[in-house]
Write a protein that holds these residues in place. Structure first.
Motif, short mmCIF file in Angstrom:
data_model
loop_
_atom_site.label_atom_id
_atom_site.label_comp_id
_atom_site.label_asym_id
_atom_site.label_seq_id
_atom_site.Cartn_x
_atom_site.Cartn_y
_atom_site.Cartn_z
N LEU A 96 0.82 -1.21 0.00
CA LEU A 96 0.00 0.00 0.00
C LEU A 96 0.85 1.26 0.00
O LEU A 96 0.63 2.18 -0.79
CB LEU A 96 -0.92 0.00 1.22
CG LEU A 96 -2.09 -0.99 1.18
CD1 LEU A 96 -2.76 -1.08 2.55
CD2 LEU A 96 -3.11 -0.59 0.12
N TYR A 145 -3.68 2.62 3.88
CA TYR A 145 -2.50 2.33 4.71
C TYR A 145 -2.65 2.95 6.10
O TYR A 145 -2.41 2.28 7.11
CB TYR A 145 -1.24 2.87 4.01
CG TYR A 145 -0.02 2.92 4.88
CD1 TYR A 145 0.76 1.79 5.11
CD2 TYR A 145 0.36 4.11 5.50
CE1 TYR A 145 1.89 1.84 5.92
CE2 TYR A 145 1.49 4.17 6.32
CZ TYR A 145 2.24 3.03 6.52
OH TYR A 145 3.34 3.08 7.33
N GLN A 164 -5.47 7.72 -7.13
CA GLN A 164 -5.07 6.37 -6.75
C GLN A 164 -4.08 6.40 -5.59
O GLN A 164 -4.16 5.58 -4.66
CB GLN A 164 -4.45 5.65 -7.94
CG GLN A 164 -5.45 5.32 -9.05
CD GLN A 164 -4.75 4.87 -10.33
OE1 GLN A 164 -4.34 5.68 -11.14
NE2 GLN A 164 -4.61 3.55 -10.48
N ALA A 165 -3.15 7.34 -5.64
CA ALA A 165 -2.18 7.48 -4.56
C ALA A 165 -2.88 7.77 -3.24
O ALA A 165 -2.57 7.17 -2.20
CB ALA A 165 -1.18 8.58 -4.88
N SER A 166 -3.87 8.66 -3.27
CA SER A 166 -4.61 9.03 -2.06
C SER A 166 -5.38 7.85 -1.50
O SER A 166 -5.38 7.61 -0.29
CB SER A 166 -5.58 10.17 -2.37
OG SER A 166 -4.90 11.33 -2.77
N GLN A 167 -6.02 7.11 -2.37
CA GLN A 167 -6.82 5.96 -1.93
C GLN A 167 -5.96 4.93 -1.20
O GLN A 167 -6.32 4.45 -0.12
CB GLN A 167 -7.51 5.31 -3.12
CG GLN A 167 -8.37 4.11 -2.76
CD GLN A 167 -9.00 3.47 -3.99
OE1 GLN A 167 -8.78 3.89 -5.13
NE2 GLN A 167 -9.80 2.44 -3.77
N LEU A 168 -4.81 4.62 -1.78
CA LEU A 168 -3.95 3.61 -1.18
C LEU A 168 -3.30 4.12 0.12
O LEU A 168 -3.19 3.38 1.10
CB LEU A 168 -2.87 3.19 -2.17
CG LEU A 168 -3.37 2.41 -3.39
CD1 LEU A 168 -2.24 2.20 -4.39
CD2 LEU A 168 -3.96 1.07 -2.97
N TYR A 169 -2.90 5.38 0.12
CA TYR A 169 -2.30 5.94 1.32
C TYR A 169 -3.31 5.99 2.47
O TYR A 169 -2.98 5.65 3.62
CB TYR A 169 -1.75 7.34 1.05
CG TYR A 169 -1.20 8.00 2.29
CD1 TYR A 169 0.00 7.56 2.86
CD2 TYR A 169 -1.88 9.04 2.91
CE1 TYR A 169 0.50 8.16 4.01
CE2 TYR A 169 -1.39 9.64 4.07
CZ TYR A 169 -0.21 9.19 4.61
OH TYR A 169 0.27 9.77 5.76
N ILE A 199 1.46 13.74 -1.12
CA ILE A 199 0.14 13.47 -1.72
C ILE A 199 -0.84 14.57 -1.33
O ILE A 199 -1.61 15.07 -2.17
CB ILE A 199 -0.37 12.09 -1.29
CG1 ILE A 199 0.51 10.99 -1.90
CG2 ILE A 199 -1.83 11.89 -1.72
CD1 ILE A 199 0.21 9.59 -1.38
N SER A 236 1.44 3.73 -3.22
CA SER A 236 0.98 5.11 -3.10
C SER A 236 2.06 6.07 -3.57
O SER A 236 1.76 7.08 -4.23
CB SER A 236 0.56 5.41 -1.65
OG SER A 236 1.66 5.37 -0.77
N GLU A 237 3.32 5.76 -3.28
CA GLU A 237 4.40 6.64 -3.76
C GLU A 237 4.59 6.50 -5.26
O GLU A 237 4.80 7.50 -5.97
CB GLU A 237 5.71 6.35 -3.04
CG GLU A 237 6.82 7.28 -3.53
CD GLU A 237 8.09 7.20 -2.72
OE1 GLU A 237 8.63 8.25 -2.34
OE2 GLU A 237 8.56 6.07 -2.49
N TYR A 239 1.92 8.46 -6.85
CA TYR A 239 2.17 9.90 -6.67
C TYR A 239 3.19 10.39 -7.69
O TYR A 239 2.99 11.43 -8.32
CB TYR A 239 2.67 10.17 -5.24
CG TYR A 239 3.31 11.53 -5.11
CD1 TYR A 239 2.55 12.69 -5.05
CD2 TYR A 239 4.70 11.66 -5.10
CE1 TYR A 239 3.15 13.94 -4.97
CE2 TYR A 239 5.30 12.91 -5.00
CZ TYR A 239 4.53 14.05 -4.95
OH TYR A 239 5.12 15.29 -4.88
#
Length: 267
Positions: free
Chosen positions: A182, A205, A197-202, A225, A186-187, A190
């Motif tokens: 996750l 996490y 997508q980055a926000s959702q995974l972060y 992010i 996310s990185e 980003y």
């Protein structure tokens, strides 16, 4: 001395019921069931490694390998033990034990996962990828997602971001709560400016680990992010947390360098 790995060793062995296996009965057990004795001693060694008693682990494994020199699990555990000890001579010896574990049982995915982490630490990246790819494809292996996490990190180390992305996505397919996958994905997203997508995974996490349990790297990813999403309040919260908890970290030092930068992506 070799640097500590960022990849994860899997030191477990198949669980056995070992009640009643006192030292006084070990000789009898070896005569009656040497295979079970080897498994019990290997399991005890794993517990000793977890608690940091490497000397006791070594004694147990020496006894196991004296009974059955080719036992795959015992050889793997000896490799893990020597890698944990970390001296140059131990690291050199570990290679042979990992190889013997795999030659004795080519389907031992845990041995391949652990050997892959060893190869990563010793900077033999292509060999690490080979071993971790096999472990990551071993259906039924209960630590398969960890092998895929490790594989992704090795790919990142050698600059193969697309392959790393696929490995982390596979890890999430195996275990949707893979915190390594996750945060790494996310990185990656980003940096690709895929901010949604980055926000959702972060955010997933953070829900798993807790807002106050993030390390410096996760906070650095999160604040970037937040900045990309023009979330000034969220970004400031993460900056404050990074400064308070990790003021000497490379992540906070990097923030100080780029805080006034107008670049779309902070690397």
């Amino acid at each position: 001395m070799y640097q500590k790995a960022v990849v994860v060793l899997a030191i477990g062995v198949a669980t056995l019921v070992i009640q009643g296996c006192e030292t006084t009965s070990t000789g009898t057990m070896i005569k009656k069931d040497p295979e079970k004795a080897v498994k019990v001693r290997t399991q005890l060694a794993a517990e000793h490694i977890r608690t940091g008693d490497l000397d006791a682990a070594k004694r147990a494994l020496d006894q196991a390998l004296e009974t059955e020199p080719r036992d795959s699990a015992a050889n793997m555990m000896m490799g893990v033990l020597l890698q944990q000890e970390g001296s140059k001579i131990s690291m050199e010896k570990a290679d042979g034990y990992f190889k013997r574990a795999i030659s004795s049982d080519s389907k031992n995915a845990q041995a391949r996962n652990n050997y892959g982490t060893y190869l990563f630490v010793t900077e033999r990246y292509n060999d690490a990828i080979e071993q971790l790819s096999i472990a990551g494809a071993a259906l039924g292996y209960d630590q398969r997602y960890k092998a895929l996490e490790n594989l992704g990190r090795v790919y990142l180390k050698v600059g193969k971001v697309d392959d790393a992305e696929q490995a982390f996505k596979q890890a999430l397919q195996v275990n949707r709560d893979s915190i390594v996958a996750l945060v790494e994905l996310s990185e990656i997203f980003y940096l690709q400016q895929k901010n949604a997508q980055a926000s959702q995974l972060y955010e997933q996490y953070v829900r798993l680990v807790g807002q106050n349990n993030q390390g410096a790297r996760a906070l650095w990813i999160g604040l970037r992010i937040a900045r990309a999403n023009q979330d000034q309040l969220g970004m400031q919260v993460l900056v404050n947390q990074l400064r308070a908890l990790f003021p000497d970290s490379k992540e906070y030092q990097r923030y100080l360098q780029v805080q006034n930068s107008t670049e779309a992506v902070w690397k």
